[in-house]
Design an enzyme around this catalytic site. Structure first.
Site, mmCIF file in Angstrom:
data_model
loop_
_atom_site.group_PDB
_atom_site.id
_atom_site.type_symbol
_atom_site.label_atom_id
_atom_site.label_comp_id
_atom_site.label_asym_id
_atom_site.label_seq_id
_atom_site.Cartn_x
_atom_site.Cartn_y
_atom_site.Cartn_z
ATOM 1 N N PRO A 1 1.004 -1.310 -0.154
ATOM 2 C CA PRO A 1 0.097 0.138 -0.582
ATOM 3 C C PRO A 1 1.236 1.269 -0.128
ATOM 4 O O PRO A 1 0.439 2.061 -0.042
ATOM 5 C CB PRO A 1 -0.671 0.528 1.711
ATOM 6 N N CYS A 2 1.900 0.901 0.342
ATOM 7 C CA CYS A 2 2.599 2.763 0.313
ATOM 8 C C CYS A 2 3.701 2.931 -0.963
ATOM 9 O O CYS A 2 4.001 3.618 -1.549
ATOM 10 C CB CYS A 2 3.536 2.484 1.935
ATOM 11 N N PHE A 3 5.249 1.721 -0.928
ATOM 12 C CA PHE A 3 6.206 2.177 -1.488
ATOM 13 C C PHE A 3 5.020 2.321 -2.755
ATOM 14 O O PHE A 3 5.786 3.569 -3.652
ATOM 15 C CB PHE A 3 6.904 0.875 -2.455
ATOM 16 N N ARG B 1 2.692 3.419 -4.783
ATOM 17 C CA ARG B 1 2.219 5.097 -3.987
ATOM 18 C C ARG B 1 2.696 6.463 -4.061
ATOM 19 O O ARG B 1 2.900 7.649 -3.879
ATOM 20 C CB ARG B 1 0.800 4.585 -3.876
ATOM 21 N N ASP B 2 2.994 5.946 -3.116
ATOM 22 C CA ASP B 2 4.497 6.891 -2.627
ATOM 23 C C ASP B 2 5.047 6.961 -3.951
ATOM 24 O O ASP B 2 5.647 9.340 -4.422
ATOM 25 C CB ASP B 2 5.328 6.416 -1.031
#
Ligand SMILES: NC(=O)c1ccc[n+]([C@@H]2O[C@H](COP(=O)([O-])OP(=O)(O)OC[C@H]3O[C@@H](n4cnc5c(N)ncnc54)[C@H](O)[C@@H]3O)[C@@H](O)[C@H]2O)c1
Length: 455
Positions: free
Chosen positions: A270-272, A274-275
């Site tokens: 969910p993070c890598f 999209r960041d």
């Protein structure tokens, strides 16, 4: 100012874990959520979401924890409020402030009624400028008060991984503290010193520098991952090449370090991803040449197809292929942007019959892959008819796979091992073992020789 009472707005994966972590360090914590189920769960000593140790910690520190639907109650009865609501990616790749705006509106209304100084801390991930220009005006408009003299504001993102959120929160490498003014920052720094189990340093800076730093960390780490994946491909092309040998050497260089340099498969979760996309969006908006980020994202997203093309010589037409590992990392049920799921789709598009296995993520992957693969949480079932097995994560049951379990009465099977964790299988003549990142062919020898042959 000695703070004993804090509030947390948003009791999801990060917020509920922070609530438990803070209570475990002796603070009184009031949780707020718009979801009554989350509030009820906390008040009855249960975890509102799945996360390691969360339920046990909430139960153990129950006397210092309570939850409410009422932001006014939380603001009135605490000195500092952490806002940890979703900031989902929008269609541009930016982070939407939709939920944060709503939360800041109710916080502003609560500040209006409060007669004492209070600090608002935004922990949700946002892009540069969002705290000061997107959210602060809402607080001032709703409260009729001025940031600085009347209330404080900080941006304080966390660097945690799902599955170890509480441990990471209590033992970070550092706390990133963006402050509107020193008074706000002093209050938050005090909390960090109380909460930290490892005496982590606090890096204080402006709101904007903290926003840039937060988003840059994941972008940088993902570039390291992609670099290692590219190295893996280089090593496959050079006789004797072994990406682990090369990465171990690279990692000795203090400027580089060994972490996140194990070539294998792409990054997901969910993070890598999209960041990385969001920082690239920011670059486009501000006229910054951020091609590096775009290339990294393209490269990562293209990996599954690339692997399918590369492995085609080892994948007979119409073969039954088992993909083991559908979550984006071991011991996880999360399939968001998961390389294993993308690999199943790419194999299906290339005409293979695909069975995906994951002990925890199967129910989620089943829906995501309904057009592309059969999905099961039963490993033997996944292997039953497989001609080729691709192991995409290092979950324990995969590391313990035996030749008999893989062969299931067949005379031959191909195993593609993305993390080189099943090397002993190479000793069995019935198994064609293909480790990613290691050269297994001597044919390439000719190419390399030709490159250096005298004209
Ligand atoms: N989960 C992670 O691994 C992680 C890591 C780093 C940063 N973050 C960031 O933290 C933020 C939250 O992520 P998460 O994974 O905890 O999200 P989540 O979806 O698990 O939880 C968010 C919670 O906020 C609640 N909520 C929404 N609007 C609210 C409001 N107005 N008032 C009170 N509660 C409200 C929701 O009901 C939900 O319980 C995001 O910005 C995310 O990018 C998350």
């Amino acid at each position: 100012m000695s703070i004993q009472n804090v509030s947390i707005i948003g009791l999801g994966k990060l917020g509920a874990s922070m609530l438990a972590g803070m209570a475990s360090r002796g603070l009184n914590v009031i949780g707020v959520d718009v979801n009554k189920n989350a509030v009820d769960a906390i008040n009855s000593g249960r975890e509102p979401v799945q996360e390691t140790n969360l339920g046990d910690m909430i139960a153990a520190h129950q006397p210092r924890i309570r939850a409410t639907l009422d932001v006014h109650d939380a603001v009135e009865n605490s000195d500092i409020s952490f806002v940890i609501v979703p900031t989902p990616s929008d269609e541009r790749g930016a982070f939407s402030l939709q939920y944060a705006r709503y939360a800041f509106k109710s916080l502003g209304q609560a500040l209006k009624k409060k007669n004492r100084y209070h600090v608002i801390v935004l922990t949700s991930t946002v892009l540069p400028g969002a705290t000061r220009h997107g959210l602060l005006p809402i607080l001032e408009a709703e409260s009729g008060k001025k940031c600085g003299p009347d209330f404080g504001l900080c941006y304080n993102p966390e660097f945690i991984a799902l599955g170890s959120v509480i441990r990471d929160f209590l033992n970070p490498d550092f706390y990133l503290l963006g402050e509107f003014d020193p008074r706000s920052g002093d209050a938050l720094e005090e909390i960090h010193h109380r909460v930290s189990q490892n005496n982590a340093p606090v890096k204080r800076m402006s709101l904007e520098n903290a926003e840039i730093a937060k988003i840059s960390v994941n972008s940088f780490v993902t570039m390291k991952i992609s670099f290692a994946n590219m190295l893996a491909e280089f090593c496959e092309k050079v006789p004797g090449g072994d990406v682990d040998v090369v990465s171990d050497a690279l990692g000795m260089d203090k400027r580089i370090g060994r972490k996140y340099l194990t070539g294998g498969f792409g990054f997901g979760g969910p993070c890598f991803p999209r960041d990385n996309v969001a920082l690239n969006f920011m670059g486009d908006q501000l006229g910054v040449d951020s091609r590096l980020l775009k290339t990294n994202d393209d490269y990562n997203r293209g990996l599954s197809r690339r692997y399918v093309e590369k492995l085609q010589p080892h994948l007979p037409r119409g073969a039954n292929v088992a993909v083991l590992g559908l979550a984006y990392k071991p011991l996880s049920h999360v399939i968001e942007e998961s390389p294993g799921v993308y690999l199943c789709r790419a194999l299906s598009e290339a005409g293979y019959r695909v069975v995906g296995h994951d002990a925890l993520a199967a129910p989620y992957a089943e829906t995501a892959l309904k057009m592309s693969a059969l999905v099961t949480d039963n490993l033997d079932e996944a292997l039953r008819d497989a001609d080729v097995v691709l192991v995409t994560t290092t979950d324990k049951p995969y590391l313990a796979l035996t030749p008999e379990q893989l062969l299931k009465g067949k005379t031959q099977i191909t195993v593609v091992d993305f993390w080189r964790a099943l090397k002993p299988l190479a000793r069995d003549p019935r198994i064609r073992y293909l480790p990613i990142g290691i050269c297994t062919s001597s044919e390439i020898d000719g190419q390399l020789k030709a490159l250096w042959a005298s004209p």
